[in-house]
Design a protein around this motif. Structure first.
Motif, PDB file in Angstrom:
ATOM      1  N   LYS A  19       0.840  -1.151  -0.044  1.00  0.00           N
ATOM      2  CA  LYS A  19       0.002   0.044   0.168  1.00  0.00           C
ATOM      3  C   LYS A  19       0.804   1.203  -0.019  1.00  0.00           C
ATOM      4  N   ASN A  20       1.893   1.241   0.799  1.00  0.00           N
ATOM      5  CA  ASN A  20       2.965   2.435   0.838  1.00  0.00           C
ATOM      6  C   ASN A  20       3.367   2.563  -0.509  1.00  0.00           C
ATOM      7  N   PHE A  21       3.830   1.873  -1.156  1.00  0.00           N
ATOM      8  CA  PHE A  21       4.583   1.844  -2.368  1.00  0.00           C
ATOM      9  C   PHE A  21       3.710   1.758  -3.642  1.00  0.00           C
ATOM     10  N   ARG A  22       2.428   1.643  -3.307  1.00  0.00           N
ATOM     11  CA  ARG A  22       1.149   1.629  -4.673  1.00  0.00           C
ATOM     12  C   ARG A  22       1.682   2.731  -5.397  1.00  0.00           C
ATOM     13  N   GLY A  23       1.942   2.722  -6.675  1.00  0.00           N
ATOM     14  CA  GLY A  23       2.047   3.873  -7.702  1.00  0.00           C
ATOM     15  C   GLY A  23       3.488   4.398  -7.710  1.00  0.00           C
ATOM     16  N   ILE A  24       4.243   4.180  -6.433  1.00  0.00           N
ATOM     17  CA  ILE A  24       5.776   4.562  -6.437  1.00  0.00           C
ATOM     18  C   ILE A  24       6.484   3.380  -7.069  1.00  0.00           C
ATOM     19  N   LYS A  25       6.818   2.265  -6.365  1.00  0.00           N
ATOM     20  CA  LYS A  25       7.479   1.126  -6.795  1.00  0.00           C
ATOM     21  C   LYS A  25       6.799   0.101  -7.588  1.00  0.00           C
ATOM     22  N   PHE A  26       5.499   0.139  -7.351  1.00  0.00           N
ATOM     23  CA  PHE A  26       4.702  -1.120  -8.036  1.00  0.00           C
ATOM     24  C   PHE A  26       3.378  -0.415  -8.839  1.00  0.00           C
ATOM     25  N   ASP A  27       3.121  -0.881  -9.639  1.00  0.00           N
ATOM     26  CA  ASP A  27       1.876  -0.616 -10.624  1.00  0.00           C
ATOM     27  C   ASP A  27       0.816  -0.538  -9.656  1.00  0.00           C
ATOM     28  N   ALA A  28      -0.176   0.554  -9.546  1.00  0.00           N
ATOM     29  CA  ALA A  28      -1.139   0.916  -8.541  1.00  0.00           C
ATOM     30  C   ALA A  28      -2.389  -0.046  -8.876  1.00  0.00           C
ATOM     31  N   LYS A  29      -2.516  -0.283 -10.247  1.00  0.00           N
ATOM     32  CA  LYS A  29      -3.714  -1.142 -10.685  1.00  0.00           C
ATOM     33  C   LYS A  29      -3.301  -2.742 -10.319  1.00  0.00           C
ATOM     34  N   ILE A  30      -2.091  -2.949 -10.478  1.00  0.00           N
ATOM     35  CA  ILE A  30      -1.717  -4.462  -9.986  1.00  0.00           C
ATOM     36  C   ILE A  30      -1.892  -4.555  -8.306  1.00  0.00           C
ATOM     37  N   VAL A  31      -1.308  -3.587  -7.688  1.00  0.00           N
ATOM     38  CA  VAL A  31      -1.474  -3.706  -6.264  1.00  0.00           C
ATOM     39  C   VAL A  31      -2.803  -3.898  -5.832  1.00  0.00           C
ATOM     40  N   ASP A  32      -3.824  -2.882  -6.235  1.00  0.00           N
ATOM     41  CA  ASP A  32      -5.071  -3.189  -6.182  1.00  0.00           C
ATOM     42  C   ASP A  32      -5.945  -4.285  -6.320  1.00  0.00           C
ATOM     43  N   ALA A  33      -5.626  -4.914  -7.357  1.00  0.00           N
ATOM     44  CA  ALA A  33      -6.217  -6.236  -7.846  1.00  0.00           C
ATOM     45  C   ALA A  33      -5.571  -7.210  -6.850  1.00  0.00           C
ATOM     46  N   PHE A  34      -4.350  -7.197  -6.524  1.00  0.00           N
ATOM     47  CA  PHE A  34      -3.603  -8.156  -5.578  1.00  0.00           C
ATOM     48  C   PHE A  34      -4.542  -8.161  -4.104  1.00  0.00           C
ATOM     49  N   LEU A  35      -4.706  -6.937  -3.847  1.00  0.00           N
ATOM     50  CA  LEU A  35      -4.975  -6.828  -2.249  1.00  0.00           C
ATOM     51  C   LEU A  35      -6.476  -7.046  -2.342  1.00  0.00           C
ATOM     52  N   GLU A  36      -7.215  -7.220  -3.492  1.00  0.00           N
ATOM     53  CA  GLU A  36      -8.612  -7.532  -3.448  1.00  0.00           C
ATOM     54  C   GLU A  36      -8.739  -9.091  -2.972  1.00  0.00           C
ATOM     55  N   PHE A  37      -7.874  -9.859  -3.234  1.00  0.00           N
ATOM     56  CA  PHE A  37      -8.006 -11.276  -2.866  1.00  0.00           C
ATOM     57  C   PHE A  37      -6.995 -11.770  -1.730  1.00  0.00           C
ATOM     58  N   THR A  38      -6.402 -10.759  -1.214  1.00  0.00           N
ATOM     59  CA  THR A  38      -5.401 -11.166  -0.124  1.00  0.00           C
ATOM     60  C   THR A  38      -5.779 -10.769   1.346  1.00  0.00           C
ATOM     61  N   ALA A  39      -6.108 -11.670   2.166  1.00  0.00           N
ATOM     62  CA  ALA A  39      -6.560 -11.555   3.511  1.00  0.00           C
ATOM     63  C   ALA A  39      -5.663 -10.878   4.156  1.00  0.00           C
ATOM     64  N   VAL A  40      -5.748  -9.694   4.869  1.00  0.00           N
ATOM     65  CA  VAL A  40      -4.900  -8.937   5.509  1.00  0.00           C
ATOM     66  C   VAL A  40      -4.677  -9.614   6.894  1.00  0.00           C
ATOM     67  N   TYR A  41      -5.748 -10.263   7.473  1.00  0.00           N
ATOM     68  CA  TYR A  41      -5.623 -11.102   8.628  1.00  0.00           C
ATOM     69  C   TYR A  41      -5.941 -12.574   8.353  1.00  0.00           C
ATOM     70  N   PRO A  42      -5.152 -13.356   7.942  1.00  0.00           N
ATOM     71  CA  PRO A  42      -5.449 -14.955   7.587  1.00  0.00           C
ATOM     72  C   PRO A  42      -6.247 -15.508   8.693  1.00  0.00           C
ATOM     73  N   ALA A  43      -7.117 -16.256   8.432  1.00  0.00           N
ATOM     74  CA  ALA A  43      -7.570 -17.071   9.564  1.00  0.00           C
ATOM     75  C   ALA A  43      -6.896 -17.676  10.655  1.00  0.00           C
ATOM     76  N   GLY A  44      -7.261 -17.776  11.744  1.00  0.00           N
ATOM     77  CA  GLY A  44      -6.347 -18.092  12.614  1.00  0.00           C
ATOM     78  C   GLY A  44      -5.383 -17.138  13.403  1.00  0.00           C
ATOM     79  N   THR A  45      -5.149 -15.988  12.892  1.00  0.00           N
ATOM     80  CA  THR A  45      -4.508 -14.921  13.545  1.00  0.00           C
ATOM     81  C   THR A  45      -5.114 -14.267  14.658  1.00  0.00           C
ATOM     82  N   TYR A  46      -4.252 -14.009  15.498  1.00  0.00           N
ATOM     83  CA  TYR A  46      -4.700 -13.517  17.037  1.00  0.00           C
ATOM     84  C   TYR A  46      -4.609 -11.989  16.740  1.00  0.00           C
ATOM     85  N   VAL A  47      -5.769 -11.396  17.137  1.00  0.00           N
ATOM     86  CA  VAL A  47      -5.685  -9.769  17.010  1.00  0.00           C
ATOM     87  C   VAL A  47      -6.203  -9.094  18.107  1.00  0.00           C
TER      88      VAL A  47
END
Length: 358
Positions: free
Chosen positions: A277-305
């Motif tokens: 997120k921090n380097f979206r549009g800077i180091k990494f293509d913003a469109k690619i990062v956005d599409a990637f994060l749409e299917f990536t769980a920020v907090y995977p099942a089993g994570t203690y929060v």
């Protein structure tokens, strides 16, 4: 130290030492021999004689089912293990300029794509991708899976997806020629000579396959460009005009390197997400990062929060299309009392995850 409480009625996989097995456990992943034969199938209920055989074969760990959280993976773990064995077997036999056996990875790439496509609603799911300690072979399978889902979500043609998969499986081929220790080590903190040697792996891999006709230019460029960045801060060419397939592997590779400790110290999934997120549009293509994060769980099942209200919870499962708002089970209230309260963060707007604690 928080006591981990089993919640819910779902079954989850747990890695278990063979020495800790007591019998009657059910295998969650097939046990596969070095020559790809299935010794014990997933679902097998372990008996004493089975456990003795595992010890006899020096198999130290297996995966078993236990009640717990609902985790969604891109590839089934037994298939992932088979693909990893295939890639490892091919790459370990490889020597510079002897590339005949690498052609086998074309078939592996197609098998990975096929198995991902067989999963119901694969393009619409949010996946639990976990931090782990892994080698370059598992890392290659992982980013191949990530890139396949990403390419499918972007609606790319099948031929290009195949080439992207092959490029992912071979992207770190050059690391076979590097003697620098790069596991769970921040390579930027190595000596200048060691860091320069590590960075050559992109060129080593590319040059070893440059003259081969069986691998496409798309896949070759991915090997050379996977550490480039759109702002010119990458290597080896400091390129800024970067093809789509290379922008895809750059995001997948950077993310998976961080959570498995290839060329850097391992971090939590949410930290890797924040980096993208921090380097979206800077180091990494913003469109690619956005599409990637749409299917990536920020907090995977089993994570203690810990929530903003001071409660301790365990992530049960994800909310479709909302990776940062999972369903959690509160196991300690703000006063430290043991409870079991299910909270859907998509429906409770005033509660959010403040930090990951385990």
């Amino acid at each position: 130290m928080i006591n981990k409480i089993t919640v819910g009625i779902h079954m989850t996989r747990k890695k278990c030492s063979v020495d800790e097995l007591t019998g009657k456990e059910s295998l969650a992943r097939s046990v596969i021999t070095d020559d790809y034969n299935i010794l014990l199938s997933s679902g097998t209920v372990l008996k004493k004689e089975y456990i003795d055989k595992l010890k006899e074969l020096n198999i130290s760990e297996v995966y078993i089912w236990e009640e717990g959280t609902e985790s969604v993976a891109i590839l089934k773990e037994d298939l992932e293990e088979i693909f990893k064995s295939e890639v490892k077997n091919v790459l370990e036999r490889h020597t510079y300029y002897h590339n005949e056996e690498l052609i086998e990875l074309n078939r592996t790439a197609d098998n990975i794509i096929t198995n991902i496509l067989e999963e119901e609603e694969v393009v619409n799911k949010i996946f639990d991708i976990r931090e782990r300690s892994s080698d370059v072979y598992e890392h290659s399978i992982s980013i191949c899976s990530l890139a396949t889902v990403l390419a499918l979500r972007l609606g790319l043609p099948h031929k290009l997806i195949h080439d992207i998969c092959v490029g992912c499986l071979l992207h770190d081929l050059g690391l076979l020629y590097v003697t620098i220790d790069y596991t769970n080590v921040n390579v930027e903190e190595l000596s200048e000579i060691e860091y320069a040697e590590y960075r050559k792996h992109t060129v080593y891999g590319y040059s070893s396959l440059q003259g081969e006709n069986w691998i496409s230019n798309v896949s070759k460029n991915m090997i050379l460009y996977h550490h480039e960045r759109i702002d010119g801060s990458g290597y080896p060419l400091k390129a800024t005009d970067i093809p789509l397939e290379c922008r895809i592997i750059q995001v997948c590779d950077a993310f998976d390197e961080m959570i498995c400790g290839i060329g850097c110290e391992r971090v939590k999934v949410y930290e890797a997400v924040e980096y993208l997120k921090n380097f979206r549009g800077i180091k990494f293509d913003a469109k690619i990062v956005d599409a990637f994060l749409e299917f990536t769980a920020v907090y995977p099942a089993g994570t203690y929060v810990r929530t903003n209200e001071g409660e301790i919870g365990i992530v049960l499962r994800q909310n479709k299309q909302f990776p940062g708002r999972p369903i959690i089970n509160i196991v300690k209230d703000k006063d430290g009392k043991t409870v079991s309260v299910i909270k859907d963060l998509l429906k409770i707007n005033n509660i959010y995850i403040k930090e990951v604690i385990g």
